[in-house]
Enzyme design. Structure first.
Site, PDB file in Angstrom:
ATOM      1  N   CYS A  13       0.994  -1.244   0.012  1.00 29.20           N
ATOM      2  CA  CYS A  13       0.010  -0.029  -0.136  1.00 29.20           C
ATOM      3  C   CYS A  13       0.867   1.242   0.048  1.00 29.20           C
ATOM      4  O   CYS A  13       2.048   0.989  -0.610  1.00 29.20           O
ATOM      5  CB  CYS A  13      -0.944  -0.037   1.306  1.00 29.20           C
ATOM      6  N   ARG A  19      -3.739  -0.423   5.188  1.00 28.56           N
ATOM      7  CA  ARG A  19      -4.235  -1.653   4.667  1.00 28.56           C
ATOM      8  C   ARG A  19      -3.428  -2.582   4.242  1.00 28.56           C
ATOM      9  O   ARG A  19      -3.715  -3.850   4.503  1.00 28.56           O
ATOM     10  CB  ARG A  19      -4.538  -1.061   3.149  1.00 28.56           C
ATOM     11  N   ASP A 127      -7.817   3.926   0.755  1.00 31.46           N
ATOM     12  CA  ASP A 127      -7.047   4.094   2.006  1.00 31.46           C
ATOM     13  C   ASP A 127      -7.823   4.611   2.988  1.00 31.46           C
ATOM     14  O   ASP A 127      -8.639   5.786   2.769  1.00 31.46           O
ATOM     15  CB  ASP A 127      -6.104   5.072   1.667  1.00 31.46           C
TER      16      ASP A 127
END
Length: 163
Positions: A13, A19, A127
């Site tokens: 990520c 994440r 996100d």
């Protein structure tokens, strides 16, 4: 299709504090439950910091479902990680583009984790940084859905189980 055998998966990520650590924890948990725990899982960020813990919201969302990621620490992506991974799973297309530009890996090992979503293959995982715990829960749910699809894909395509 994913090449076999998969020995190492790199989850990517942006900052490696939301994440990808949640995905690392979910993947390890699911792979352990399905006899695929011989596959090494590591997470990183394209603009990650080194040694930062997951955000408090990520830790809380995980703990609510029995997933403890509090001991994970962030790290920035580097070439050895990319070279050693048999499969690289990114959260967004922009992460794949960055990896392609910086490291030039073979295209076959680059995928979105969302490619394995059972209902919406190819979906990006948004996100949740600086958002509510509720948003983190939603992201964690999507990660779990994609992980289930990945496990099915690996088993259908001959990934060997340990046992």
């Amino acid at each position: 299709m994913i090449s076999n055998p998969i020995r190492s998966i790199l989850v990517v990520c942006t900052g490696n504090i939301c994440r990808s650590p949640m995905a690392e924890g979910v993947l390890k948990e699911a792979f352990r439950a399905h006899g695929l725990d011989h596959i090494r899982i590591q997470s990183t960020g394209t603009f990650g910091w080194d040694t930062e813990p997951p955000t408090p919201q990520a830790v809380q969302a995980g703990k609510e479902t029995g997933l403890d990621i509090s001991d994970l620490r962030s790290c920035a992506i580097h070439g050895d990680m990319v070279d050693e991974a048999d499969l690289i799973l990114a959260m967004e297309e922009s992460h794949l583009e960055t990896i392609r530009d910086w490291f030039k890996p073979e295209a076959a090992k680059l995928r979105l984790l969302g490619d394995f979503h059972p209902e919406k293959p190819g979906v990006e995982i948004p996100d949740p940084y600086r958002k509510s715990v509720r948003r983190y829960r939603d992201v964690l749910d999507r990660i779990r859905q994609c992980t289930g699809g990945l496990v099915r894909h690996l088993k259908e395509h001959g990934q060997k189980e340990t046992g």
